[in-house]
Design a protein around this motif. Sequence first.
Motif, short mmCIF file in Angstrom:
data_model
loop_
_atom_site.label_atom_id
_atom_site.label_comp_id
_atom_site.label_asym_id
_atom_site.label_seq_id
_atom_site.Cartn_x
_atom_site.Cartn_y
_atom_site.Cartn_z
N ARG A 1 44.40 -22.38 -9.84
CA ARG A 1 43.04 -21.89 -10.10
C ARG A 1 42.22 -22.96 -10.81
O ARG A 1 41.01 -23.12 -10.52
CB ARG A 1 43.09 -20.59 -10.92
N ILE A 2 42.83 -23.68 -11.73
CA ILE A 2 42.13 -24.77 -12.42
C ILE A 2 41.71 -25.85 -11.42
O ILE A 2 40.59 -26.37 -11.49
CB ILE A 2 43.03 -25.36 -13.53
N LYS A 3 42.58 -26.16 -10.50
CA LYS A 3 42.26 -27.17 -9.48
C LYS A 3 41.04 -26.73 -8.66
O LYS A 3 40.14 -27.53 -8.39
CB LYS A 3 43.47 -27.38 -8.57
N VAL A 4 41.01 -25.47 -8.28
CA VAL A 4 39.88 -24.94 -7.50
C VAL A 4 38.60 -24.95 -8.33
O VAL A 4 37.51 -25.26 -7.83
CB VAL A 4 40.21 -23.52 -7.01
N ALA A 5 38.72 -24.63 -9.62
CA ALA A 5 37.54 -24.48 -10.48
C ALA A 5 36.76 -25.78 -10.65
O ALA A 5 35.57 -25.75 -10.94
CB ALA A 5 37.98 -23.98 -11.86
N SER A 6 37.41 -26.90 -10.43
CA SER A 6 36.71 -28.18 -10.57
C SER A 6 35.87 -28.51 -9.34
O SER A 6 35.05 -29.43 -9.38
CB SER A 6 37.72 -29.31 -10.82
N GLN A 7 36.08 -27.77 -8.26
CA GLN A 7 35.36 -28.04 -7.02
C GLN A 7 34.48 -26.89 -6.55
O GLN A 7 33.53 -27.11 -5.80
CB GLN A 7 36.38 -28.34 -5.91
N TYR A 8 34.81 -25.67 -6.96
CA TYR A 8 34.11 -24.49 -6.47
C TYR A 8 33.76 -23.55 -7.62
O TYR A 8 34.48 -23.47 -8.62
CB TYR A 8 34.97 -23.71 -5.48
N ARG A 9 32.66 -22.81 -7.45
CA ARG A 9 32.37 -21.70 -8.35
C ARG A 9 33.00 -20.46 -7.73
O ARG A 9 32.61 -20.03 -6.64
CB ARG A 9 30.86 -21.51 -8.53
#
Length: 301
Positions: free
Chosen positions: A216-224
């Motif tokens: 989830r952290i990985k996704v959070a750096s690229q997407y809202r």
Amino acid sequence: MSRLPTFSLLAAAMLSLAACTAPTQLTRGGPDVPAAVATSEAVPADDNLNAVLWVQRAQEYRALTTQTWRMAAATLDRALADPQWTALLPGEGAELQQPGLRPAVVVDVDETMLDNSPYQARLVLDGKSYKEESWAEWVAEKRARPVPGALEFARAANARGVTLIYISNRTEQMKADTLDNLRAAGFPVADDGVYLGMGVDVPGCTRPADDKGCRRIKVASQYRVLMQVGDQITDFGQPRSNDNADRDALLAGHPGWLGERWFMLPNPTYGGYESAAVGNRHGLSAAQRRAAKHAALEPAR
């Protein structure tokens, strides 16, 4: 969905020639397991029969999943319009959320987007239990069908420019087969990077492999992340442990997010709740596990 022993399946109780101790010998409401299990009554091979039958044949199941996905679709425009909207928790990516990031919805795969009840039905009819080998064979068949309502939601999100991110506890080695299955079922797959299976390396983040927090952290750096959809509470956030108190605390801490940022699909066939009910004891025989589940029930007497 988790397929690890730490989140053992109801299907694991389906086959045993051992017997079950009478429930009255156990402590009601707790995970106590007797040291020896009597051998007078065989454990049924179809312990998961009603659950799988309900998923495959009950109009109520289809109604619930379709209802949940329609509620999620109805929330998309409001979530898109609010630049501060996020479905991520602090410590799992909320701090990285920025208004200018591309919008996304994080979804689980199994029993959320893809229905694996044919695999479960195969186990019931063959008198077998879940095994990693048979699960891998099923994934490679790429025959799972969409959960009712999921495809309509995915298309609605895609039409609004929202990317679907598939965070699954299928392994990274299952990526190609899983993406093929999703595409064949009609789900939008922006690119191979939208699948994050168990085993993905996230620099600077060290958690157990089945913990989705790092991903989830990985996704959070690229997407809202506008919302998260799954069939387990761990598809929304990671409780401190898998005991019932911590699982309860996760939900109790965010009551307003259910049906707004977090959307839950029904799955009676397996889940982390079962391990929690037996005290997360992973070395139990099928008979002992069934006896412990009996003991965890709260009957009217």
